[in-house]
Design an enzyme around this catalytic site. Structure first.
Site, mmCIF file in Angstrom:
data_model
loop_
_atom_site.group_PDB
_atom_site.id
_atom_site.type_symbol
_atom_site.label_atom_id
_atom_site.label_comp_id
_atom_site.label_asym_id
_atom_site.label_seq_id
_atom_site.Cartn_x
_atom_site.Cartn_y
_atom_site.Cartn_z
ATOM 1 N N LYS A 116 21.655 1.545 100.376
ATOM 2 C CA LYS A 116 20.539 1.214 101.259
ATOM 3 C C LYS A 116 19.348 0.683 100.463
ATOM 4 O O LYS A 116 18.627 -0.218 100.905
ATOM 5 C CB LYS A 116 20.144 2.437 102.073
ATOM 6 C CG LYS A 116 21.153 2.821 103.150
ATOM 7 C CD LYS A 116 20.650 4.001 103.946
ATOM 8 C CE LYS A 116 21.552 4.296 105.146
ATOM 9 N NZ LYS A 116 22.910 4.682 104.767
ATOM 10 N N GLU A 200 11.665 6.731 104.011
ATOM 11 C CA GLU A 200 11.035 5.731 104.865
ATOM 12 C C GLU A 200 10.004 6.407 105.761
ATOM 13 O O GLU A 200 10.132 7.599 106.079
ATOM 14 C CB GLU A 200 12.079 5.044 105.757
ATOM 15 C CG GLU A 200 13.044 4.150 105.019
ATOM 16 C CD GLU A 200 14.047 3.505 105.964
ATOM 17 O OE1 GLU A 200 14.123 3.946 107.128
ATOM 18 O OE2 GLU A 200 14.741 2.578 105.544
ATOM 19 N N HIS A 235 21.190 11.836 114.928
ATOM 20 C CA HIS A 235 21.246 10.507 114.318
ATOM 21 C C HIS A 235 22.590 9.812 114.546
ATOM 22 O O HIS A 235 22.908 8.839 113.861
ATOM 23 C CB HIS A 235 20.947 10.579 112.814
ATOM 24 C CG HIS A 235 19.636 11.220 112.492
ATOM 25 N ND1 HIS A 235 18.430 10.644 112.832
ATOM 26 C CD2 HIS A 235 19.341 12.398 111.881
ATOM 27 C CE1 HIS A 235 17.452 11.428 112.425
ATOM 28 N NE2 HIS A 235 17.969 12.497 111.858
ATOM 29 N N ARG A 292 31.355 -3.824 108.492
ATOM 30 C CA ARG A 292 32.620 -3.519 109.165
ATOM 31 C C ARG A 292 32.437 -3.744 110.659
ATOM 32 O O ARG A 292 31.347 -4.065 111.126
ATOM 33 C CB ARG A 292 32.989 -2.055 108.927
ATOM 34 C CG ARG A 292 31.867 -1.094 109.307
ATOM 35 C CD ARG A 292 32.281 0.352 109.239
ATOM 36 N NE ARG A 292 31.156 1.273 109.313
ATOM 37 C CZ ARG A 292 30.527 1.638 110.418
ATOM 38 N NH1 ARG A 292 30.886 1.116 111.583
ATOM 39 N NH2 ARG A 292 29.525 2.502 110.382
#
Length: 674
Positions: A116, A200, A235, A292
């Site tokens: 990430k 973040e 999540h 994907r």
């Protein structure tokens, strides 16, 4: 085009890929573990190869075994599905070295987007908007704490190599950061073999909107419109829909173009999804790119009329994209609901067990590859009645997808389709999904990632259920099983209900299988007159067998107060599962052999909520603890679950240690109440 491919996955995605291959005349090879020897995806393919033990690490994650299976069967390409090795650069590289086509992006693209932190650096260079945060290599806890303090709380900790909601923590205060970081790193290491995290700024009430992209080896890249995946628990996505409701045309276009720029920045090839987080003002920021096919790809297929798996195969075979950007259209609206074996009211803990009864709504298969032809209801599933949901894999039972000309039409179809779902065995989220899709915020498109938590009272609270009607049907099924005859037949048809000089009376005692409520129904019959006594009220009662299996009907009351109900009843021993009026209820008949309800079903119990492994013991014998104090941490399906003290007390014995495997319901500690 390929002659034979191997599908390196299981469950519904393996069945989904096999369906497209069958239509295109491509032979398929399944791989399976010990637990999946009799699985649906094995039967769906032309050949099958056993690759190891039940745990994913012993089978579906063993690169060398999958490559061997492809070589042994002569497969020219491998489709990874999603999950497992689908975004593993080592697997893609191993395929390349073995001379087998990996049906996915180049190794370099997987590597670029697999981290990430690295992905965000690339996106920044490509002018794709980013959320403020820290993505650096230095993982010193003190530095991470300072960075979080500087960004400002709340912040979101995310596993750098993660996905699927694993290794993520929201931290609201400086004081909570260290514990959350340790837990996040521990879960990240267990799930991905890498404990690196990024930080973040946590946006309040954001939407999760993603864009489907496709690229070929001839320099063409397109976006196939957007999907909203905001409705999530822990999540992980629960409901997805396409297109995302309420977006301005210019925002859709800008987001699609940003997704194409992201794909081009890494030299992408094949199917990918660029995920954005969006604020209420319409601003959007890059979150990650999934290299994907996504679980929610069917909603894009429904609104475009395209088979995305076929596009994957053609691109991997070296063909150009079938359509240009200006030839793509988005028509109507599609919604997908993920039906899971889980306990929504217990923090969505996965549930295991055999599917003793499984009935999905009537639905036609999507007419794949033919634009404009769509089924109103589509079921994607890798599970059949009689199969077992095990603790080894994701507990998804099916994906329920509906299509309508408008969002309102799709919502109405989803409501009816969920009402037609019947599952007996493990707990499911079907009732929760029914509440969710009919909730005011979802129906009006007020979507954000905190919707479920914010409306927990209405989604998890007590709801009125047709208990009287369901009991009437349960009684009908029980009386039928015990030799009873419906009203209007000769009493000689049911000698147990006939008396020479008087009425027949029987008390039927029922209990909620969870032990939360008891129901006494007095059934009386005097000639052709039947009555039910329930809830302090005696009413005329008539019942009948339906034409189909498990079908029953009943009327209660007379005159203007008569209530007529029909439904289906599936008996599992002395537990009668009733599906009527859009609801599912279960009642346990208390016969002479009935045992007392298990007292272990309450809140704060000291038993394992599901099969799993003990990863931390936080107390020792003799410890005095307060109510709610954490005692043991378990890991199950790569998620952590903390067992807390149900009341203040003294720990007298700890029955398991770190590393021990425990069964569902196993007692973990012994406590004395204080």
């Amino acid at each position: 085009m390929f002659n034979k491919i191997l599908i390196a996955n299981r469950g519904e995605i393996a069945c989904r890929v096999a369906a497209t291959c069958r239509r295109l005349g491509i032979a398929t090879v399944a791989v399976y573990s010990d637990a999946d020897a009799g699985a649906k995806h094995v039967a769906a393919c032309d050949e099958a190869v056993h690759i190891g033990g039940s745990a994913a690490a012993e089978s579906y994650l063993r690169i060398e075994r999958i490559i061997e299976a492809a070589r042994a069967t002569g497969a020219e390409a491998i489709h990874p599905g999603y999950g497992f090795l689908s975004e593993n650069e080592d697997f893609a590289s191993a395929c390349e070295q073995a001379g087998i086509v990996f049906i996915g992006p180049p190794v370099e693209a997987i590597a670029a987007m697999g981290s990430k932190a690295a992905a965000k650096a690339l996106m920044q260079a490509a002018d794709v908007p980013l959320v403020p945060g820290y993505h650096g290599d230095d993982q010193d806890p003190a530095l991470l704490q300072r960075e979080a303090d500087q960004i400002g709380y709340p912040v979101l900790l995310k596993a750098s190599a993660g996905g699927g909601g694993k290794g993520m923590r929201v931290v609201d205060r400086h004081e909570d950061f260290a514990a959350a970081l340790a837990s996040c790193k521990r879960e990240a290491a267990a799930s991905f073999g890498n404990d690196r995290v990024l930080i973040e700024k946590y946006l309040t009430r954001p939407r999760h909107v993603e864009v489907q992209v496709f690229a070929d080896r001839h320099g063409h890249t397109v976006y196939l419109f957007d999907r909203d995946c905001s409705v999530q628990r822990r999540h992980q996505k629960v409901l997805e829909e396409a297109p995302a409701p309420g977006l301005a045309a210019e925002v859709r276009r800008a987001m699609g173009e940003a997704a194409v720029a992201a794909a081009r920045a890494v030299g992408y090839v094949g199917a990918g999804t660029v995920e954005f987080i969006m604020t209420g003002s319409g601003a959007f920021y890059f979150m990650e790119m999934n290299t994907r096919l996504q679980v929610e790809h069917p909603v894009t297929e429904m609104v475009t009329g395209l088979d995305l798996v076929e596009w994957q195969l053609r691109v991997a075979a070296g063909e150009p994209l079938p359509l240009r950007q200006d030839e793509l259209t988005c028509t109507g609206h599609a919604i997908e609901a993920r039906i899971y074996a889980e306990h929504p009211a217990r923090g969505f803990l996965p549930s295991t067990g055999t599917l003793k009864h499984l009935r999905m709504p009537q639905g036609a298969a999507f007419t794949l590859g033919t634009a404009g032809e769509r089924a109103a209801v589509r079921i994607d599933s890798g599970i059949r009645e009689g199969d077992t949901i095990t603790p080894f894999y994701d507990p998804m039972i099916a994906k329920l997808i509906v299509y309508g000309a408008t969002r309102d039409e799709a919502l109405a179809r989803m409501k009816r389709a969920l009402e037609a779902c019947e599952v007996v065995g493990p707990h499911t989220n079907v009732e929760f999904l029914q509440r969710l899709v009919t909730s005011h915020p979802f129906m009006t498109g007020e979507l954000d990632t905190g919707l479920i938590e914010r409306h927990a009272d209405s989604l998890f609270g007590a709801h009125d259920k047709p208990v009287r009607e369901a009991l009437a049907l349960a009684c009908a099924a029980l009386l039928t099983r015990e030799g009873g005859a419906p009203q209007g037949r000769s009493p000689w048809d049911a000698l147990s209900h006939w008396r020479l000089n008087g009425a027949y009376t029987q008390k039927l005692a029922w209990r909620d299988p969870e032990g939360e409520a008891a129901f006494d129904v007095v059934f009386s019959r005097d000639g052709d007159t039947q009555t039910l006594h329930y809830g302090g009220k005696t009413e005329p009662y008539r019942w009948w067998r339906g034409e189909g299996a498990h079908e029953y009907g009943a009327t209660i009351g007379d005159g203007g107060s008569e209530v007529r109900t029909t439904g289906r009843v599936f008996a599992d021993g002395d537990v009668f599962h009733v599906f009527c009026n859009g609801a599912a209820l279960a009642f346990e008949w208390q016969n002479l052999l009935a045992h007392a309800a298990d007292a272990e079903h309450g809140e704060g119990r000291l038993t394992a909520p599901m099969p799993g492994k003990v990863i931390a013991v936080l107390v020792e014998p003799g410890a005095i603890v307060e109510k709610g104090a954490p005692l043991i941490v378990m890991e199950a399906m790569k998620m952590e679950h903390t067992i807390g003290a149900p009341a203040a007390g003294k720990v007298t014995e700890v029955l398991y240690g770190v590393g021990d495997q425990v069964a569902d319901g196993a007692q973990l500690l012994v406590m004395e109440a204080q």
